[in-house]
Design a protein around this motif. Structure first.
Motif, mmCIF file in Angstrom:
data_model
loop_
_atom_site.group_PDB
_atom_site.id
_atom_site.type_symbol
_atom_site.label_atom_id
_atom_site.label_comp_id
_atom_site.label_asym_id
_atom_site.label_seq_id
_atom_site.Cartn_x
_atom_site.Cartn_y
_atom_site.Cartn_z
ATOM 1 N N CYS A 276 0.875 -1.399 -0.135
ATOM 2 C CA CYS A 276 0.047 0.009 -0.218
ATOM 3 C C CYS A 276 0.848 1.190 0.021
ATOM 4 O O CYS A 276 0.559 2.096 -0.561
ATOM 5 C CB CYS A 276 -0.966 0.111 1.173
ATOM 6 S SG CYS A 276 -2.183 -1.189 0.964
ATOM 7 N N MET B 243 0.862 3.884 -2.894
ATOM 8 C CA MET B 243 0.481 5.520 -2.369
ATOM 9 C C MET B 243 1.706 6.449 -3.128
ATOM 10 O O MET B 243 1.430 7.521 -3.545
ATOM 11 C CB MET B 243 0.518 5.342 -0.891
ATOM 12 C CG MET B 243 0.110 6.807 -0.523
ATOM 13 S SD MET B 243 -1.527 7.439 -0.767
ATOM 14 C CE MET B 243 -1.723 9.023 -0.669
ATOM 15 N N VAL C 150 0.820 9.656 -5.350
ATOM 16 C CA VAL C 150 1.240 11.008 -4.909
ATOM 17 C C VAL C 150 1.906 11.810 -5.980
ATOM 18 O O VAL C 150 1.957 12.776 -6.334
ATOM 19 C CB VAL C 150 2.026 11.170 -3.703
ATOM 20 C CG1 VAL C 150 2.510 12.315 -3.308
ATOM 21 C CG2 VAL C 150 1.163 10.648 -2.277
ATOM 22 N N LEU D 23 -2.630 12.201 -7.461
ATOM 23 C CA LEU D 23 -3.375 13.081 -6.326
ATOM 24 C C LEU D 23 -2.839 14.526 -6.836
ATOM 25 O O LEU D 23 -1.474 14.847 -6.934
ATOM 26 C CB LEU D 23 -3.080 12.876 -5.199
ATOM 27 C CG LEU D 23 -3.886 11.488 -4.489
ATOM 28 C CD1 LEU D 23 -3.252 11.166 -3.308
ATOM 29 C CD2 LEU D 23 -5.213 11.905 -4.550
ATOM 30 N N SER E 194 -5.317 18.494 -2.979
ATOM 31 C CA SER E 194 -5.737 17.368 -2.027
ATOM 32 C C SER E 194 -6.007 17.697 -0.717
ATOM 33 O O SER E 194 -5.136 18.415 0.181
ATOM 34 C CB SER E 194 -4.594 16.653 -2.075
ATOM 35 O OG SER E 194 -4.894 15.257 -1.250
ATOM 36 N N LEU E 195 -7.035 17.256 -0.098
ATOM 37 C CA LEU E 195 -7.578 17.604 1.151
ATOM 38 C C LEU E 195 -7.378 16.264 2.198
ATOM 39 O O LEU E 195 -7.795 16.374 3.441
ATOM 40 C CB LEU E 195 -8.774 18.292 1.451
ATOM 41 C CG LEU E 195 -8.972 19.704 0.675
ATOM 42 C CD1 LEU E 195 -10.225 20.034 0.766
ATOM 43 C CD2 LEU E 195 -8.122 20.733 1.364
ATOM 44 N N GLY E 196 -6.597 15.089 1.574
ATOM 45 C CA GLY E 196 -6.633 14.260 2.452
ATOM 46 C C GLY E 196 -7.938 13.128 1.839
ATOM 47 O O GLY E 196 -8.489 13.322 1.019
ATOM 48 N N SER E 197 -7.686 12.063 2.706
ATOM 49 C CA SER E 197 -8.528 10.815 2.244
ATOM 50 C C SER E 197 -9.152 10.542 3.624
ATOM 51 O O SER E 197 -8.737 10.472 4.907
ATOM 52 C CB SER E 197 -7.803 9.600 1.963
ATOM 53 O OG SER E 197 -8.359 8.419 1.772
ATOM 54 N N ALA E 198 -10.552 10.085 3.394
ATOM 55 C CA ALA E 198 -11.352 9.475 4.637
ATOM 56 C C ALA E 198 -11.148 8.050 4.973
ATOM 57 O O ALA E 198 -11.139 7.300 5.771
ATOM 58 C CB ALA E 198 -12.917 9.681 4.345
ATOM 59 N N GLY E 199 -10.572 7.315 3.604
ATOM 60 C CA GLY E 199 -10.309 5.699 4.014
ATOM 61 C C GLY E 199 -10.466 5.184 2.620
ATOM 62 O O GLY E 199 -10.514 5.994 1.507
ATOM 63 N N LEU E 200 -10.355 4.016 2.513
ATOM 64 C CA LEU E 200 -10.602 2.913 1.667
ATOM 65 C C LEU E 200 -11.591 1.980 1.824
ATOM 66 O O LEU E 200 -11.732 1.503 2.882
ATOM 67 C CB LEU E 200 -9.349 2.285 1.213
ATOM 68 C CG LEU E 200 -8.184 3.367 0.690
ATOM 69 C CD1 LEU E 200 -7.483 3.568 2.024
ATOM 70 C CD2 LEU E 200 -7.394 2.716 -0.564
ATOM 71 N N ASP E 201 -12.261 1.362 0.581
ATOM 72 C CA ASP E 201 -13.259 0.204 0.999
ATOM 73 C C ASP E 201 -12.501 -0.950 0.081
ATOM 74 O O ASP E 201 -12.093 -0.757 -0.911
ATOM 75 C CB ASP E 201 -14.589 0.711 0.160
ATOM 76 C CG ASP E 201 -15.288 1.466 1.349
ATOM 77 O OD1 ASP E 201 -15.270 1.547 2.354
ATOM 78 O OD2 ASP E 201 -16.250 2.538 0.532
ATOM 79 N N GLU E 202 -12.934 -2.002 0.564
ATOM 80 C CA GLU E 202 -12.631 -3.329 -0.055
ATOM 81 C C GLU E 202 -11.088 -3.078 -0.492
ATOM 82 O O GLU E 202 -10.915 -3.550 -1.623
ATOM 83 C CB GLU E 202 -13.509 -3.732 -1.297
ATOM 84 C CG GLU E 202 -14.812 -3.969 -0.803
ATOM 85 C CD GLU E 202 -15.799 -4.462 -1.984
ATOM 86 O OE1 GLU E 202 -15.422 -5.402 -2.625
ATOM 87 O OE2 GLU E 202 -16.866 -3.723 -2.571
ATOM 88 N N LEU E 203 -10.226 -2.980 0.457
ATOM 89 C CA LEU E 203 -8.767 -3.169 0.167
ATOM 90 C C LEU E 203 -8.533 -4.688 0.027
ATOM 91 O O LEU E 203 -8.792 -5.262 0.942
ATOM 92 C CB LEU E 203 -8.140 -2.437 1.276
ATOM 93 C CG LEU E 203 -6.742 -2.653 1.535
ATOM 94 C CD1 LEU E 203 -5.668 -2.250 0.191
ATOM 95 C CD2 LEU E 203 -6.021 -1.991 2.582
ATOM 96 N N ILE F 167 -11.201 6.844 -1.194
ATOM 97 C CA ILE F 167 -12.352 8.167 -0.881
ATOM 98 C C ILE F 167 -11.255 9.299 -0.588
ATOM 99 O O ILE F 167 -10.696 9.342 0.286
ATOM 100 C CB ILE F 167 -13.165 7.860 0.192
ATOM 101 C CG1 ILE F 167 -13.838 6.590 -0.032
ATOM 102 C CG2 ILE F 167 -14.207 9.114 0.422
ATOM 103 C CD1 ILE F 167 -14.579 5.953 1.151
#
Lengths: 155, 155
Positions: free
Chosen positions: A65, A69, A73, A77, A82-91, A144
């Motif tokens: 990961c 990333m 970057v 991105l 870019s204001l950052g990330s809330a997270g990820l689904d189905e990694l 996200i």
């Protein structure tokens, strides 16, 4: 700063695929990362790993990961917005990463919507895929991210 | 090897919560990780970060995952029986991690089932939570792990 660094929310168009380059992974970096963060035998000890469930050393999924990333970057991105990330689904890590592998990373925008509560930004969802030199997927996730919308020109 | 290192699939009981200890995060390690893997301004440059969206330096979410993983390896995942992970669902970073934060990690087993195709193993799902010194959640995810079942005693 590359072109991608100047993107705003409006530049992430659902359906668009962005090639993000490739990176090679060597045994020393796999072991160094895992000794610090994920010291399971199949990540840090080539001898134990050879007798273990993967029949050889494999990278920590978190290492995969992290190196993916870096390509995002550097190539996807926005630096500006870019204001950052809330997270990820189905990694998922569908196939192990082994020393000597070269991973190619691709990002596909799947959703883009303006924030209802904060008019200066939008939310994008991106399917991130990393494949190895044999075309096998080694990582997949839906990220996200928050990004600023393009500022209106001064009058 | 700690006691947790000798666990097998059967020892991960749905509903059980495992406290996994705590770890502090300093500015130097936040910057070092991010320079290598996630060099966005709010992760690597304290001056730019102070003027940025988080009003100060914050850790890469991947760094948070990596240091949480270390606590899981040291206190939760079996050394003897761990066969790795398929990935995670709903990985979230609800609140930023800042220099000087101390994160406490907790793992709650939410599902455990034997593999239908491979009788030597089972699949567990674990809700992983990291909270800071103020009790605010900084990371949450549901991890999917494969573990060997306990071997039958020799007759």
């Amino acid at each position: 700063m590359n072109d991608h660094g100047l993107r705003y929310f409006e530049d992430y168009v659902p359906g668009a695929t962005h090639e993000c380059g490739s990176v090679s992974v060597d045994e020393a970096s796999i072991i160094a990362f895992a000794k610090e963060f994920d010291p399971q035998p199949f990540h840090v000890d080539p001898v134990a790993a050879a007798a273990g469930p993967y029949r050889g050393l494999i990278a920590s999924g978190w290492h995969t990961c992290a190196i993916v990333m870096r390509l995002l970057v550097d190539n996807y991105l926005s630096t500006e917005a870019s204001l950052g990330s809330a997270g990820l689904d189905e990694l998922r890590w569908p196939h192990p990463v082994r020393p000597g592998d070269t991973l190619r990373v691709r990002a596909t925008v799947v959703e883009a919507r303006r924030s209802l509560s904060k008019p200066d930004r939008g939310i994008i969802k991106t399917v991130i895929e990393a494949v190895n030199q044999d075309g096998r997927a080694v990582m997949r996730a839906t990220a996200i991210n928050f990004l600023l919308v393009r500022p209106e020109p001064a009058r």
